[in-house]
Design an enzyme around this catalytic site. Structure first.
Site, PDB file in Angstrom:
ATOM      1  NE  ARG A   1      -3.548  -2.176   2.867  1.00  0.00           N
ATOM      2  CZ  ARG A   1      -3.295  -3.293   3.540  1.00  0.00           C
ATOM      3  NH1 ARG A   1      -2.099  -3.461   4.108  1.00  0.00           N
ATOM      4  NH2 ARG A   1      -4.214  -4.241   3.657  1.00  0.00           N
TER       5      ARG A   1
ATOM      6  CE  LYS B   1      -6.391  -0.400   4.718  1.00  0.00           C
ATOM      7  NZ  LYS B   1      -7.678  -0.578   4.014  1.00  0.00           N
TER       8      LYS B   1
ATOM      9  CG  HIS C   1      -5.069   0.462  -3.592  1.00  0.00           C
ATOM     10  ND1 HIS C   1      -4.317   0.855  -2.512  1.00  0.00           N
ATOM     11  CD2 HIS C   1      -5.947  -0.460  -3.109  1.00  0.00           C
ATOM     12  CE1 HIS C   1      -4.730   0.221  -1.430  1.00  0.00           C
ATOM     13  NE2 HIS C   1      -5.708  -0.584  -1.767  1.00  0.00           N
TER      14      HIS C   1
ATOM     15  NE  ARG D   1      -3.147  -3.686  -1.278  1.00  0.00           N
ATOM     16  CZ  ARG D   1      -2.636  -4.450  -0.344  1.00  0.00           C
ATOM     17  NH1 ARG D   1      -1.337  -4.700  -0.323  1.00  0.00           N
ATOM     18  NH2 ARG D   1      -3.401  -4.986   0.589  1.00  0.00           N
TER      19      ARG D   1
ATOM     20  CG  HIS E   1      -6.437  -8.461   1.626  1.00  0.00           C
ATOM     21  ND1 HIS E   1      -6.583  -8.767   0.282  1.00  0.00           N
ATOM     22  CD2 HIS E   1      -6.225  -7.119   1.665  1.00  0.00           C
ATOM     23  CE1 HIS E   1      -6.472  -7.680  -0.434  1.00  0.00           C
ATOM     24  NE2 HIS E   1      -6.248  -6.667   0.377  1.00  0.00           N
TER      25      HIS E   1
ATOM     26  CE1 TYR F   1      -6.008  -4.176  -3.441  1.00  0.00           C
ATOM     27  CE2 TYR F   1      -7.885  -5.020  -2.217  1.00  0.00           C
ATOM     28  CZ  TYR F   1      -6.896  -4.080  -2.392  1.00  0.00           C
ATOM     29  OH  TYR F   1      -6.797  -3.044  -1.516  1.00  0.00           O
TER      30      TYR F   1
END
Length: 266
Positions: free
Chosen positions: A120, A144, A213, A216, A239, A248
């Site tokens: 990211r 995250k 993104h 990615r 994830h 994705y």
């Protein structure tokens, strides 16, 4: 993250200013009417509107759990149906065009690093030079939820990165940042800075919708179509849910066809 907090503040401030009344006087119908008007006036997508609904749900749920309000007005707001689109990654031709217009070694290293690792933008700008393990061709990033994971560099990504660091004009010993601005005082790149660089490269190359993104997404799609199990792709991307990974990845239909024929004829 900082950006998430900014979004929460923006949407909650707008909503509270609109109602201009005590929190415990806001009801479910108020929120429903607000979201309906917001969509009609601002012409936003259902995906964007549903994100606002989720902000309200989190906020009022927190207020209710803490005892600040006796009833949660957002509890009855159902998820807004959204069209599930699989956004396309870059084609090989588009990636080549982007590389060809790079005038700085930094930009070439940046593109190859993002494509190779699938990080990211927020993870990229937090990296330091010492985080790169050239022997293992890997790096540790914090995603995250401050979750740690290992990402991997291709030999060409390592090569471009070394070339860039060798020609950096800042005081390399004093500046730990992996990617920095091209002008004095050579500060660490921000997410907005990375986005500006990529947008300009896209304009120069004639490639639309160039943003972090998408690199990615391209990495995830390509390694999935080349045979990596989706569970491993999920780990690479950091994830927590497989459903997120599937958003994705654009699965190559020809690969699906050949796999079906191979397995069904076995």
């Amino acid at each position: 993250s900082k950006r998430t907090i900014e979004q929460y503040k923006l949407h909650l401030s707008r909503m509270l200013c609109y109602f201009n009344k005590a929190i415990d006087k806001i009801h479910e119908n108020d929120l429903f009417i607000y979201l309906t008007k917001y969509k009609n006036i601002r012409k936003v997508s259902n995906t964007y509107l549903n994100n606002i609904r989720r902000v309200f749900s989190s906020f009022f749920g927190w207020l209710n759990n803490k005892g600040f309000i006796s009833n949660n007005p957002a509890i009855g707001l159902e998820a807004i149906k959204t069209e599930k689109k699989i956004r396309k990654g870059f084609s090989d031709e588009e990636l080549d065009k982007l590389k060809r217009v790079c005038k700085q070694k930094r930009d070439l290293a940046l593109i190859e690093f993002m494509y190779s690792t699938g990080v990211r933008a927020s993870e990229l700008v937090s990296l330091n030079k010492g985080d790169i393990d050239y022997y293992r061709k890997s790096a540790i990033v914090y995603g995250k939820g401050n979750k740690e994971r290992e990402v991997y560099l291709t030999p060409i990504a390592c090569s471009y990165l070394k070339e860039y660091l060798d020609v950096r004009k800042d005081n390399n010993d004093a500046n730990d940042a992996l990617f920095v601005g091209s002008r004095f005082p050579y500060k660490r790149l921000s997410v907005a800075g990375v986005e500006r660089i990529l947008k300009k490269l896209g304009e120069d190359a004639g490639v639309e919708n160039v943003h972090p993104h998408r690199f990615r997404r391209t990495m995830a799609t390509n390694i999935l179509n080349k045979g990596m199990p989706i569970e491993e792709v999920k780990e690479l991307l950091g994830h927590s849910k497989l459903d997120t990974t599937m958003i994705y990845c654009a699965v190559n239909k020809e690969n699906v066809k050949h796999t079906h024929q191979r397995l069904m004829s076995a």
